[in-house]
Design a protein around this motif. Structure first.
Motif: not given
Length: 420
Positions: A42-45, A173-180, A21-22
């Motif tokens: 990406l995963f860490f962030q 993008r990854v940060n925003a998706v994780a937060g959502l 996926i990453a």
């Protein structure tokens, strides 16, 4: 029928699902190289962003919406004074550490993830004591340290054929998706069984970031004296100085709107639910900004993205202030999310472009303290001066528009000076 011999499994079949996926997230274009280290970043962030969102929701309910407005103002002021303002003192030590131990940036990411996990666990049992403030300060420092290290490490992790803006966009993008994705479970845990369980969940999310952090590469050694001098020259360049002023100005307006709209939500009796609605709109805006920034980079330089983001924020603020309501406030934070996300990506790319590789950790530590202090300064305004909802929003829009005009005029003056 003849039986076919079993086919050997391909290396892709053996890859963990998360890695597949990453890889697809990092690299969509056919034939573009894939960097496993980049996917780990990406995963860490993403885990850090999700954990930070859970902690922010917990603190909002405990510090702000659970007490009368007068007490809430005092608590928020104390929070800003004791947990945010001292970051200006910590930042020089952080930058000095990154300067001296640049080859150990990987261990800085491990400390940022595991340290936040420990502090979130401690916070779960100390929400109603004065220990809350130093613990929250520790979470803030480690979160900022993670951002600083990301800025320093990212350029050497960028896959071949990917620009700095595009790489920063992938992280955003990854940060925003994780937060959502974490927002609704977080709100659900706050309502039942309670905020303490929600913070324990945040600790587990932070722990998940330790594994990819351990597998990140180290930095490329201690920076030499000539890199130190080049870095000091670079951060004084016109491009960097103008970008700092523009980005810090927008950050100040974001800090103002966070607390200004929070008090407006209190007056409308919308509380944590309304805050979650606005936070979701802001996260969607940040995601949209991260998606748009690399596409805009094909047409504009990073400086053009900064100017465009400021103009978007200005127009949105003026219109939302004139027709102020919860709906227009959500539209406002969505627009500001787009602007702030795109401008921050462009700013990071300007710094990564102008500052020598070995000195980027030092530079990002310095600039993160500036951005944080700008956010604090903006947040202090609605605490000291109660403003009408629409009037405050319109004022923020006017200031964003002025910042855009000043930035564009400064860029034109700089180009004229270089031409002559």
């Amino acid at each position: 029928m003849p039986s076919h011999p079993p086919q050997p499994r391909s290396s892709q079949d053996e890859e963990p699902l998360l890695r597949i996926i990453a890889r697809r997230t990092v690299c969509r274009a056919k034939g573009k190289a894939w960097s496993p280290h980049f996917s780990r970043m990406l995963f860490f962030q993403g885990t850090g962003a999700a954990g930070d969102a859970l902690v922010a929701l917990a603190l909002a309910g405990s510090l702000f919406f659970s007490v009368p407005e007068t007490e809430a103002r005092g608590r928020v002021f104390l929070y800003l004074a004791l947990t945010v303002a001292p970051f200006a003192v910590i930042a020089p030590f952080l930058s000095a550490f990154l300067d001296r131990f640049h080859s150990s940036l990987r261990w800085a990411t491990v400390i940022a993830a595991s340290g936040r996990a420990l502090l979130a666990w401690l916070l779960a049992t100390r929400l109603h004591s004065l220990y809350l403030f130093p613990i929250a300060f520790g979470v803030l420092v480690l979160s900022r340290a993670a951002l600083v290290v990301k800025g320093a490490l990212l350029p050497q992790l960028v896959p071949e054929g990917k620009t700095l803006v595009a790489a920063n966009s992938s992280v955003s993008r990854v940060n925003a998706v994780a937060g959502l994705a974490i927002g609704l479970p977080g709100l659900g845990l706050i309502y039942w069984p309670g905020v303490h369980v929600e913070l324990l969940f945040a600790a587990l999310v932070y722990v998940a970031g330790v594994v990819p952090a351990l597998r990140l590469p180290s930095g490329r050694g201690r920076r030499a004296e000539h890199e130190r001098m080049n870095a000091r020259t670079a951060i004084r360049s016109i491009s960097v100085r103008q970008a700092v002023v523009a980005t810090a100005g927008l950050r100040l307006l974001v800090g103002f709107l966070v607390f200004h709209l929070a008090f407006a939500l209190r007056r409308a009796d919308l509380g944590t639910l309304g805050l979650g609605f606005l936070v979701g709109s802001a996260a969607l805006g940040g995601l949209a900004g991260a998606v748009l920034a690399p596409r805009l980079r094909r047409l504009l330089r990073e400086e053009g993205i900064v100017a465009g983001g400021l103009f978007i924020a200005g127009v949105a603020g003026i219109l939302a202030g004139y027709w102020f309501s919860l709906t227009t406030a959500a539209a406002l934070v969505f627009a500001f999310g787009i602007a702030a996300g795109a401008v921050k990506l462009a700013f990071d790319s300007i710094v990564q472009r102008e500052v020598p590789e070995g000195a980027r950790g030092w530079a990002f530590a310095r600039f993160e303290s500036v951005m944080q202090l700008a956010w604090v300064a903006g947040g202090l305004v609605p605490l000291a001066i109660p403003l009408p909802g629409g009037g405050g929003v319109m004022g923020a829009g006017v200031l964003a528009s002025l910042l855009a005009l000043i930035f564009v005029a400064g860029r034109r003056k700089a180009r004229t000076a270089r031409a002559s």
